[in-house]
Design an enzyme around this catalytic site. Sequence first.
Site, PDB file in Angstrom:
ATOM      1  N   SER A 249       0.809  -1.215   0.000  1.00  0.00           N
ATOM      2  CA  SER A 249       0.000   0.000   0.000  1.00  0.00           C
ATOM      3  C   SER A 249       0.846   1.271   0.000  1.00  0.00           C
ATOM      4  CB  SER A 249      -0.981  -0.038   1.178  1.00  0.00           C
ATOM      5  OG  SER A 249      -1.898   1.018   1.124  1.00  0.00           O
TER       6      SER A 249
ATOM      7  N   ASP B 110      -2.565   6.578  -3.602  1.00  0.00           N
ATOM      8  CA  ASP B 110      -1.395   5.969  -2.984  1.00  0.00           C
ATOM      9  C   ASP B 110      -0.886   4.829  -3.861  1.00  0.00           C
ATOM     10  OD1 ASP B 110      -3.417   4.142  -2.466  1.00  0.00           O
ATOM     11  OD2 ASP B 110      -2.677   3.623  -0.478  1.00  0.00           O
TER      12      ASP B 110
ATOM     13  N   ASP C   2      -1.085   1.635  -4.035  1.00  0.00           N
ATOM     14  CA  ASP C   2      -1.945   0.564  -4.555  1.00  0.00           C
ATOM     15  C   ASP C   2      -3.326   1.056  -4.958  1.00  0.00           C
ATOM     16  OD1 ASP C   2      -2.979   0.904  -1.954  1.00  0.00           O
ATOM     17  OD2 ASP C   2      -3.536  -1.219  -1.809  1.00  0.00           O
TER      18      ASP C   2
ATOM     19  N   ASP D 254      -5.923   2.530  -3.396  1.00  0.00           N
ATOM     20  CA  ASP D 254      -7.174   2.478  -2.618  1.00  0.00           C
ATOM     21  C   ASP D 254      -7.387   3.703  -1.737  1.00  0.00           C
ATOM     22  OD1 ASP D 254      -5.286   1.966  -0.662  1.00  0.00           O
ATOM     23  OD2 ASP D 254      -6.179   0.075   0.028  1.00  0.00           O
TER      24      ASP D 254
END
Length: 445
Positions: A102, A241, A243, A245
């Site tokens: 992430s 960000d 990833d 999400d």
Amino acid sequence: MSARKYFGTDGIRGLVGKYPITPDFVMKLGYAAGKVLAAKGTKKVLIGKDTRISGYMLESALEAGFSAAGVNIGLLGPMPTPGIAYLTKTFRAQAGIVISASHNPYYDNGIKFFSQDGQKLPDDIELAIEAELDKEMACVESAKLGKANRIEDAAGRYIEFCKSNFPSRYSLSQLTIVVDCAHGATYHIAPNVFRELGAKVIEIGAQPNGTNINDGCGATSMDAISKAVVEHNADLGIALDGDGDRLMMVDHTGYVLDGDECVYVIARNDIQSGKMQGGVVGTLMSNMGLEIALADMDVPFARSNVGDRYVMEMLKEKGWQLGAENSGHVINLKHTSTGDGIIAALNVLTAVCKSDKTLHELRQGMTMLPQLLVNVRFEGNTDPLQAESVLASVKEVNQILEGRGRVLLRKSGTEPLIRVMVEGPDLDEVTSLANSIADAVKQAS
């Protein structure tokens, strides 16, 4: 519920090369998950990743493990976490596996799973995988080995899904938008979504090299996009960000809107459109300004524990559809099964187009209260939160605030820290009160 040995609140995560983020463990994880998932259903999984250099290694390890368990693998390549959730549903796969840490730096990585409905794996499946991990790894006979294929049109499919969540009667042709992809998994997707909907797109953070993910860019580092929006005289900025999400936004003045303000704009538009169902879920860290603004619109508000999984749990419990963390996880169950930065941005842009107002104007209905977070390190087995001096300090501060603000003390889940948060209408007062409680915690530690 049994305690987990490997799975945390957001999958398995850590430093690459250190247990458990090692090739041998991840291969065994693929095998263990394959053994559990192969017991029923399609015996097919999808694997996607972000742009970290370690993704190649971990992808290969997972692929080998699943193949040894007799499970077929669809390789998605770089793909946002919510995109993997969506494609898992559309391909009717047994699970979707995300290789990502992430918003963390490139030297961390992790593995998390989505079920076939695009949501996190049920607890019983995670526990079954953990039970398999404690057994010896084996291999099915050669004729039953899983096959792997690369899904070449994965990005295109997800781009079209994102676009389908923006009303066809609107266009972004009047907007200039700066899009910061954090050198992450949305680099080849997010700019195309907004560009194909008509916007003039200025890309930053869209040149991943394996080690620059989240490095001074994206939703966790907003200086670059704030500066770019002002320099290019853009209408707004969208920061994701690594990833994809999380969402943070910037108005034309360079002002940063966090998840609280983004969800306020979405909720306000839903109210005006007559599409609001239930209330909004925030977290213990959500700004009190959001709670006040929603109350002014007669929208119920509830706080979950910190973490998007807890926001999701409370949404399901209450039968509501809209929730967010101030860190940028925005969940809108009318559109997706998980937090999705691109979809959340499109929800905000829908409000911009419908109202014919700027993002700067739309955020004016909510006033962010000053909020100060002080971290206090503690050692030993004592619990400072139960100390009489700390409880007395908190009581005194609450009496001073008289309902005009909030106090929150909580332990960090990852470090020996007590997080002291005070929120109120005046920054100087908030600073003084937070420090007074922090001093009491230090003395009790």
